[in-house]
Motif scaffolding. Structure first.
Motif, PDB file in Angstrom:
ATOM      1  N   THR A  55     -11.291   7.888  31.779  1.00  0.00           N
ATOM      2  CA  THR A  55     -10.444   8.929  32.369  1.00  0.00           C
ATOM      3  C   THR A  55      -9.204   9.155  31.516  1.00  0.00           C
ATOM      4  OG1 THR A  55     -11.204   8.357  34.595  1.00  0.00           O
ATOM      5  CG2 THR A  55      -9.151   9.615  34.422  1.00  0.00           C
ATOM      6  N   LEU A  56      -8.593   8.060  31.041  1.00  0.00           N
ATOM      7  CA  LEU A  56      -7.428   8.185  30.165  1.00  0.00           C
ATOM      8  C   LEU A  56      -7.789   8.924  28.884  1.00  0.00           C
ATOM      9  CD1 LEU A  56      -5.809   4.623  30.531  1.00  0.00           C
ATOM     10  CD2 LEU A  56      -4.960   6.786  31.479  1.00  0.00           C
ATOM     11  N   GLU A  57      -8.976   8.643  28.353  1.00  0.00           N
ATOM     12  CA  GLU A  57      -9.430   9.350  27.162  1.00  0.00           C
ATOM     13  C   GLU A  57      -9.613  10.838  27.463  1.00  0.00           C
ATOM     14  OE1 GLU A  57     -12.873   8.737  23.780  1.00  0.00           O
ATOM     15  OE2 GLU A  57     -13.481   8.671  25.888  1.00  0.00           O
ATOM     16  N   HIS A  58     -10.212  11.150  28.586  1.00  0.00           N
ATOM     17  CA  HIS A  58     -10.440  12.540  28.970  1.00  0.00           C
ATOM     18  C   HIS A  58      -9.129  13.295  29.114  1.00  0.00           C
ATOM     19  CE1 HIS A  58     -12.318  16.033  30.818  1.00  0.00           C
ATOM     20  NE2 HIS A  58     -11.477  15.926  31.840  1.00  0.00           N
ATOM     21  N   ARG A  59      -8.097  12.613  29.626  1.00  0.00           N
ATOM     22  CA  ARG A  59      -6.803  13.257  29.824  1.00  0.00           C
ATOM     23  C   ARG A  59      -5.910  13.204  28.588  1.00  0.00           C
ATOM     24  NH1 ARG A  59      -5.066  13.989  35.095  1.00  0.00           N
ATOM     25  NH2 ARG A  59      -3.299  14.985  34.049  1.00  0.00           N
ATOM     26  N   GLY A  60      -6.383  12.552  27.535  1.00  0.00           N
ATOM     27  CA  GLY A  60      -5.628  12.520  26.286  1.00  0.00           C
ATOM     28  C   GLY A  60      -4.633  11.387  26.151  1.00  0.00           C
ATOM     29  N   TYR A  61      -4.714  10.386  27.040  1.00  0.00           N
ATOM     30  CA  TYR A  61      -3.768   9.273  26.994  1.00  0.00           C
ATOM     31  C   TYR A  61      -4.324   8.047  26.263  1.00  0.00           C
ATOM     32  CZ  TYR A  61      -0.990  11.886  30.328  1.00  0.00           C
ATOM     33  OH  TYR A  61      -0.233  12.859  30.934  1.00  0.00           O
ATOM     34  N   ALA A  62      -5.592   8.071  25.929  1.00  0.00           N
ATOM     35  CA  ALA A  62      -6.199   6.956  25.204  1.00  0.00           C
ATOM     36  C   ALA A  62      -7.239   7.496  24.238  1.00  0.00           C
ATOM     37  CB  ALA A  62      -6.833   5.960  26.170  1.00  0.00           C
ATOM     38  N   THR A  63      -7.468   6.745  23.199  1.00  0.00           N
ATOM     39  CA  THR A  63      -8.485   7.108  22.216  1.00  0.00           C
ATOM     40  C   THR A  63      -9.216   5.836  21.797  1.00  0.00           C
ATOM     41  OG1 THR A  63      -8.877   8.249  20.113  1.00  0.00           O
ATOM     42  CG2 THR A  63      -6.948   6.825  20.224  1.00  0.00           C
ATOM     43  N   ARG A  64     -10.379   5.981  21.223  1.00  0.00           N
ATOM     44  CA  ARG A  64     -11.144   4.799  20.819  1.00  0.00           C
ATOM     45  C   ARG A  64     -11.631   4.932  19.386  1.00  0.00           C
ATOM     46  NH1 ARG A  64     -16.868   5.706  24.079  1.00  0.00           N
ATOM     47  NH2 ARG A  64     -16.444   7.849  24.676  1.00  0.00           N
ATOM     48  N   LYS A  65     -11.746   3.773  18.762  1.00  0.00           N
ATOM     49  CA  LYS A  65     -12.291   3.692  17.407  1.00  0.00           C
ATOM     50  C   LYS A  65     -13.562   2.864  17.472  1.00  0.00           C
ATOM     51  CE  LYS A  65     -11.099   2.310  12.697  1.00  0.00           C
ATOM     52  NZ  LYS A  65     -10.038   1.728  11.825  1.00  0.00           N
ATOM     53  N   VAL A  66     -14.650   3.423  16.961  1.00  0.00           N
ATOM     54  CA  VAL A  66     -15.953   2.751  17.031  1.00  0.00           C
ATOM     55  C   VAL A  66     -16.204   2.010  15.729  1.00  0.00           C
ATOM     56  CG1 VAL A  66     -18.422   3.031  17.382  1.00  0.00           C
ATOM     57  CG2 VAL A  66     -16.813   4.543  18.578  1.00  0.00           C
ATOM     58  N   PHE A  72     -12.969   0.149  20.324  1.00  0.00           N
ATOM     59  CA  PHE A  72     -11.619  -0.389  20.448  1.00  0.00           C
ATOM     60  C   PHE A  72     -10.688   0.711  20.968  1.00  0.00           C
ATOM     61  CE2 PHE A  72     -13.774  -3.060  17.428  1.00  0.00           C
ATOM     62  CZ  PHE A  72     -13.330  -4.328  17.731  1.00  0.00           C
ATOM     63  N   TRP A  73     -10.010   0.429  22.063  1.00  0.00           N
ATOM     64  CA  TRP A  73      -9.188   1.434  22.740  1.00  0.00           C
ATOM     65  C   TRP A  73      -7.709   1.258  22.429  1.00  0.00           C
ATOM     66  CZ3 TRP A  73     -11.645   5.225  25.514  1.00  0.00           C
ATOM     67  CH2 TRP A  73     -13.003   5.010  25.787  1.00  0.00           C
ATOM     68  N   ARG A  74      -7.045   2.398  22.240  1.00  0.00           N
ATOM     69  CA  ARG A  74      -5.592   2.411  21.996  1.00  0.00           C
ATOM     70  C   ARG A  74      -4.981   3.584  22.754  1.00  0.00           C
ATOM     71  NH1 ARG A  74      -3.886  -0.495  16.933  1.00  0.00           N
ATOM     72  NH2 ARG A  74      -1.875   0.196  17.682  1.00  0.00           N
ATOM     73  N   PRO A  75      -3.690   3.514  23.074  1.00  0.00           N
ATOM     74  CA  PRO A  75      -3.029   4.661  23.712  1.00  0.00           C
ATOM     75  C   PRO A  75      -2.719   5.734  22.678  1.00  0.00           C
ATOM     76  CG  PRO A  75      -1.436   2.939  23.321  1.00  0.00           C
ATOM     77  CD  PRO A  75      -2.772   2.376  22.904  1.00  0.00           C
ATOM     78  N   THR A  76      -2.471   6.939  23.121  1.00  0.00           N
ATOM     79  CA  THR A  76      -2.082   8.027  22.217  1.00  0.00           C
ATOM     80  C   THR A  76      -0.598   8.325  22.393  1.00  0.00           C
ATOM     81  OG1 THR A  76      -2.451   9.817  23.805  1.00  0.00           O
ATOM     82  CG2 THR A  76      -4.374   9.039  22.550  1.00  0.00           C
ATOM     83  N   LEU A  77      -0.089   9.213  21.570  1.00  0.00           N
ATOM     84  CA  LEU A  77       1.319   9.591  21.643  1.00  0.00           C
ATOM     85  C   LEU A  77       1.602  10.608  22.749  1.00  0.00           C
ATOM     86  CD1 LEU A  77       2.357   9.798  17.896  1.00  0.00           C
ATOM     87  CD2 LEU A  77       2.978   8.061  19.572  1.00  0.00           C
ATOM     88  N   ARG A  78       0.586  10.928  23.540  1.00  0.00           N
ATOM     89  CA  ARG A  78       0.860  11.845  24.643  1.00  0.00           C
ATOM     90  C   ARG A  78       1.879  11.240  25.608  1.00  0.00           C
ATOM     91  NH1 ARG A  78      -3.262  15.358  28.485  1.00  0.00           N
ATOM     92  NH2 ARG A  78      -1.593  16.532  29.488  1.00  0.00           N
ATOM     93  N   LEU A  79       1.848   9.923  25.763  1.00  0.00           N
ATOM     94  CA  LEU A  79       2.838   9.247  26.599  1.00  0.00           C
ATOM     95  C   LEU A  79       4.241   9.472  26.050  1.00  0.00           C
ATOM     96  CD1 LEU A  79       1.118   5.817  27.348  1.00  0.00           C
ATOM     97  CD2 LEU A  79       1.800   7.536  29.029  1.00  0.00           C
ATOM     98  N   TYR A  80       4.366   9.426  24.719  1.00  0.00           N
ATOM     99  CA  TYR A  80       5.665   9.646  24.093  1.00  0.00           C
ATOM    100  C   TYR A  80       6.165  11.051  24.380  1.00  0.00           C
ATOM    101  CZ  TYR A  80       9.308   9.917  20.546  1.00  0.00           C
ATOM    102  OH  TYR A  80      10.500  10.087  19.909  1.00  0.00           O
ATOM    103  N   GLY A  81       5.248  12.005  24.372  1.00  0.00           N
ATOM    104  CA  GLY A  81       5.633  13.384  24.680  1.00  0.00           C
ATOM    105  C   GLY A  81       6.176  13.520  26.083  1.00  0.00           C
ATOM    106  N   LEU A  82       5.540  12.847  27.035  1.00  0.00           N
ATOM    107  CA  LEU A  82       6.046  12.869  28.413  1.00  0.00           C
ATOM    108  C   LEU A  82       7.415  12.217  28.490  1.00  0.00           C
ATOM    109  CD1 LEU A  82       2.934  11.976  30.620  1.00  0.00           C
ATOM    110  CD2 LEU A  82       4.088  14.188  30.439  1.00  0.00           C
ATOM    111  N   ALA A  83       7.543  11.054  27.834  1.00  0.00           N
ATOM    112  CA  ALA A  83       8.813  10.333  27.880  1.00  0.00           C
ATOM    113  C   ALA A  83       9.934  11.159  27.250  1.00  0.00           C
ATOM    114  CB  ALA A  83       8.670   8.995  27.160  1.00  0.00           C
TER     115      ALA A  83
END
Length: 280
Positions: A55-66, A72-83
């Motif tokens: 769900t976080l990936e779908h909303r743009g808050y997480a991304t994964r590297k295969v 492997f999951w990591r957060p995106t900078l979308r959180l930074y944009g909100l902050a």
């Protein structure tokens, strides 16, 4: 639906609580996490964890590297944009009005918030005390940064390059305890501010007036302003001075938290000075 009383000590929404736990873990992790590792560290069932990160990936808050068969999951900078949007909306002059009034009433002294503007401190908020005697402080007042506790509290936590720009602009006060300050002497004074966790100015800007102030930090751990009290020098001594120091340090921590600052965002020496000052 009535919200009733406080109820039991548990999250109002377990689903939201789990989502925030996953998000916080992704943000604080040094490297990307697999679903298995994420489920283990958060103690959330694997299937639930998977649902959250997808769900976080779908909303743009997480991304994964295969890599091979592992994701492997990591957060995106979308959180930074909100902050960043939130920080722009935060009004430092209104962030702790109720607490400022409470402290002013407790101490019988006005409480101020100041921010740095060039080589000056601008008072952006004031909680006054009732009574006939009123201090000549008000929102919009401008004072030399080095002759006020508000300014010293900020200057003590500026990066070296930003402080260097201010040092040629040191001022001579009008009070009986004023003295010309060299850049070297002023930097020594700022070391004491960092050690104590708060700044003091005693009858330097003007006679009979003293002030104490503590720094406030934003979500990036940068000094954003300061909060302080002003009183007669004869009153800011002994137990009343200790109470004022505890009060402004506590209030500065409240404000810093509301600005998004967390202990881990500050250099370790600032955490230590904050803690030691708070215990005084």
């Amino acid at each position: 639906m009535s919200d009733g009383g406080r109820g039991p000590e548990r999250p109002a929404s377990p689903g939201v609580d789990r989502t925030l736990t996953v998000l916080e873990q992704l943000v604080t992790a040094e490297e990307g996490l697999t679903l298995t590792a994420l489920a283990k560290v958060t103690r959330i069932p694997l299937a639930t964890c998977a649902s959250i990160v997808y769900t976080l990936e779908h909303r743009g808050y997480a991304t994964r590297k295969v890599i091979g068969r592992s994701h492997f999951w990591r957060p995106t900078l979308r959180l930074y944009g909100l902050a960043s949007q939130l920080v722009r909306k935060v009004d430092l002059s209104q962030i702790a009005i109720a607490e400022m009034r409470a402290l002013a009433e407790e101490l019988g002294m006005p409480v101020h918030i100041g921010v740095l503007d060039g080589a000056s401190v601008v008072y952006v908020a004031k909680a006054a005390t009732p009574g006939f005697i009123q201090f000549d402080t008000y929102p919009g007042k401008v004072a030399p940064f080095d002759l006020t506790a508000l300014g010293r509290a900020i200057a003590a936590h500026l990066p070296e390059d930003e402080l260097a720009v201010l040092l040629p602009h040191l001022s001579a006060g009008q009070g009986p305890r004023a003295h010309g300050s060299s850049p070297e002497a002023f930097k020594k004074l700022l070391e004491r501010v960092r050690t104590d966790g708060y700044a003091v100015e005693e009858e330097e800007e003007q006679a009979e007036i003293s002030c104490l102030a503590a720094p406030c930090f934003n979500a990036e751990g940068r000094v954003a302003g300061s909060v302080g009290v002003t009183g007669f020098a004869r009153d800011l001594v002994g137990d009343r001075r200790d109470a004022a120091a505890r009060g402004v340090v506590h209030l500065s921590i409240v404000i810093s938290r509301r600005l998004g600052c967390r202990p881990g965002a500050l250099p370790s020496e600032l955490d230590g000075s904050y803690d030691s000052a708070y215990r005084k």
